[in-house]
Structures are given as C-alpha cells and as structure tokens.
Design a protein around this motif. Structure first.
Motif, short mmCIF file in Angstrom:
data_model
loop_
_atom_site.label_atom_id
_atom_site.label_comp_id
_atom_site.label_asym_id
_atom_site.label_seq_id
_atom_site.Cartn_x
_atom_site.Cartn_y
_atom_site.Cartn_z
N LEU A 1 0.82 -1.21 0.00
CA LEU A 1 0.00 0.00 0.00
C LEU A 1 0.86 1.26 0.00
O LEU A 1 0.54 2.23 -0.69
N VAL A 2 1.95 1.25 0.75
CA VAL A 2 2.84 2.41 0.75
C VAL A 2 3.44 2.62 -0.64
O VAL A 2 3.50 3.75 -1.15
N THR A 3 3.85 1.54 -1.28
CA THR A 3 4.39 1.64 -2.64
C THR A 3 3.34 2.16 -3.60
O THR A 3 3.60 3.05 -4.42
N ALA A 4 2.12 1.62 -3.50
CA ALA A 4 1.03 2.04 -4.40
C ALA A 4 0.65 3.49 -4.18
O ALA A 4 0.24 4.18 -5.12
N SER A 5 0.79 3.99 -2.95
CA SER A 5 0.38 5.36 -2.64
C SER A 5 1.19 6.40 -3.40
O SER A 5 0.74 7.53 -3.58
N ALA A 6 2.38 6.02 -3.87
CA ALA A 6 3.24 6.97 -4.58
C ALA A 6 2.61 7.47 -5.86
O ALA A 6 2.90 8.58 -6.32
N THR A 7 1.75 6.67 -6.47
CA THR A 7 1.11 7.05 -7.73
C THR A 7 -0.41 7.00 -7.63
O THR A 7 -1.10 6.81 -8.63
N ALA A 8 -0.95 7.17 -6.43
CA ALA A 8 -2.40 7.11 -6.22
C ALA A 8 -2.95 8.49 -5.88
O ALA A 8 -2.32 9.26 -5.15
N ALA A 9 -4.13 8.79 -6.39
CA ALA A 9 -4.81 10.01 -5.98
C ALA A 9 -5.25 9.91 -4.54
O ALA A 9 -5.30 10.91 -3.81
N LEU A 10 -5.56 8.68 -4.10
CA LEU A 10 -6.00 8.44 -2.73
C LEU A 10 -5.82 6.97 -2.41
O LEU A 10 -6.13 6.10 -3.22
#
Length: 287
Positions: free
Chosen positions: A242-251
């Motif tokens: 989730l931390v990795t995914a958050s780098a390119t997520a709007a939310l």
C-alpha cells in the motif's frame, strides 16, 4: 441532515501543509457536492489574552477562506475556531462531518516524522472517515505531477471490515472521472493457514486470495459500472504494498476497526504503517 449531506471539514493551522490539505478538501467537497467547513483549533494559551488568540484565529481563517475562493469560487464555506486540544476537538467535530481532512504535519512537526501526533490520533478516533494529505509528492516528482495521479487504491482484509473501505473507495472513484480503482489484498502463507487454507501450497494459497477478493467485491462492479476495477492479490506485506502504491495514487483507502479507540486499538499495524509512511493522501475509514 443525513450523513451524505454533512460538510467536509478541513483543519488548518497556518502551515503550508495544512493549506495543501485545505485545497484538497475544497476540491473534494466540490466533487461530492458538499459544503466545506474550515476549522482552526488551538489549546488556550493563558500567557496571551483570549481576545488576541481569537483575533489571530479569525485572521487565519479569513486567509483560508480566500485560498478556497481561488480554487473553488462557488463552494459554500463556513468557519469555526474552537479553543481546545486539536485531536479532542476534531474528534468531536467528526460526528458532524462526512469527511475530515488534515495535513500530515503542522507547525510543531519534526522533520523526521511523516505524520504528526494530532493527525495520527484523530485518524484513530474520528467518527467519520479521515483523509491525511501527505505533502511534498509534487515537489519530488516535478511541479504539477500530483494532478496526473488518478488511481484510487483500497487495501482490504479477508473479513467484514472491508465493506466500509470498499464503499468509500468506490464512491471516491465515482467522483473522479477516469479514475481506476485498485483493490489490494495482501496475503502470506501464514494468513492462508489461519483462514483454513492450504499449508504449504503457494499456488493454492494464491488462488484462495483471488477468491477472497472476488467475494469481497461481488456485486459492486455492477453497481458502479463507470469505475474500472483492478483486483490485486499480493503475496507479502500488505502495508509495504500500500505504501508503494500510494506513490502514484490520488487516494489510498484503508480501514480501522471501531470500538478499540479507548484502548488505543483504533489502527491496526497495517493501517498505522500505511498512514505513517504513505507518499500521497490516505483515507482512514471506520469499519
């Protein structure tokens, strides 16, 4: 007033991080068709007159209203300035909000920490979903880069706690045209064993994780046909994913269990790690 009609509340303290969160809240309120309440909370300082403190709060709120007018000129905005400890006041206000939006750190934050104690405590205790807006990603990726992120990432567990997370995530994706919803479920051989799955069969455990995701999301794609959904069973640490995914997520959307706040159990280890280290805005949803 129903929950769907309650305002978005944004907390400001004069720091640039809180103003960044304020702009995020204003844009989200416009997307949701809700009013925005701007709140400045401070504990009473007996060394300074109450009148001076209230005047300073009013000036800060007036500046905040002006900032909102620049990004969302038609948004209905109101203000509040309670004198109280921030986490306590924001938790009380959360009972009358559809969403509470905070900056990751305030004026008193240490540079070594990615999230302040008030943000963490409020996210653990609030009665409504809380969005903590993590700062600096646009600076790291280049000016304006934050605007290019469209994915909504939802972290789900293999139990009923994921219902509220998925409801919030699908609604968030609905308000953002073209957004893709990535539903992430982290699994390990140990978690598979705890749920009655195979003991040493990795392929079977991976298949069980896929079935879990299918069961959790059953019916929602039909209810939200406009939303592109990607299901991602991931072997390994859910928080790292989730931390990795958050780098390119709007939310990034995570859940916390209700009922454990008094004992300090509001945030699971996965939720706390994600909230502490995420590289973009994180929504914490009471489940």
């Amino acid at each position: 007033m129903t929950t769907a009609e309650l305002p978005v509340i944004a907390a400001v303290d004069g720091s640039w991080r809180s103003y960044e969160a304020l702009e995020w809240a204003a844009c989200d309120a416009v997307r949701r068709g809700l009013a925005l309440t701007i709140v400045h909370v401070r504990p009473l300082d007996r060394r300074i007159s109450q009148e001076a403190q209230r005047r300073e709060a009013e000036e800060l709120l007036a500046e905040s209203v002006g900032r909102v007018a620049q990004v969302a000129p038609t948004l209905h905005t109101s203000t509040l300035a309670p004198m109280d400890f921030p986490a306590a006041a924001l938790t009380a206000l959360s009972e009358h909000a559809s969403l509470l939006v905070l900056g990751s750190r305030g004026l008193g934050g240490f540079r070594s920490l990615l999230i302040g104690s008030n943000s963490l405590t409020t996210a653990s205790m609030a009665k409504c979903p809380v969005v903590v807006v993590r700062s600096g990603r646009a600076d790291e990726a280049g000016a304006g880069a934050a605007e290019t992120f469209t994915d909504i990432v939802a972290g789900v567990a293999a139990d009923e706690s994921s219902e509220a997370v998925l409801d919030f995530a699908f609604e968030a994706a609905m308000t953002r045209p073209g957004a893709r919803l990535r539903i992430v479920h982290g699994w390990t051989m140990f978690s598979s064993m705890l749920s009655g799955g195979p003991v040493f069969d990795r392929d079977a455990a991976a298949g069980a994780a896929e079935r879990t995701l299918a069961e959790l999301t059953a019916g929602r794609p039909e209810r939200y046909p406009q939303v592109e959904v990607v299901q991602e069973p991931v072997h390994g640490s859910a928080s790292h994913t989730l931390v990795t995914a958050s780098a390119t997520a709007a939310l990034t959307v995570i859940g916390r269990r209700k009922g454990g706040e008094e004992l300090g159990f509001g945030l699971s280890p996965v939720a706390q790690t994600t909230l502490t280290h995420a590289l973009g805005p994180v929504a914490v949803v009471p489940c």
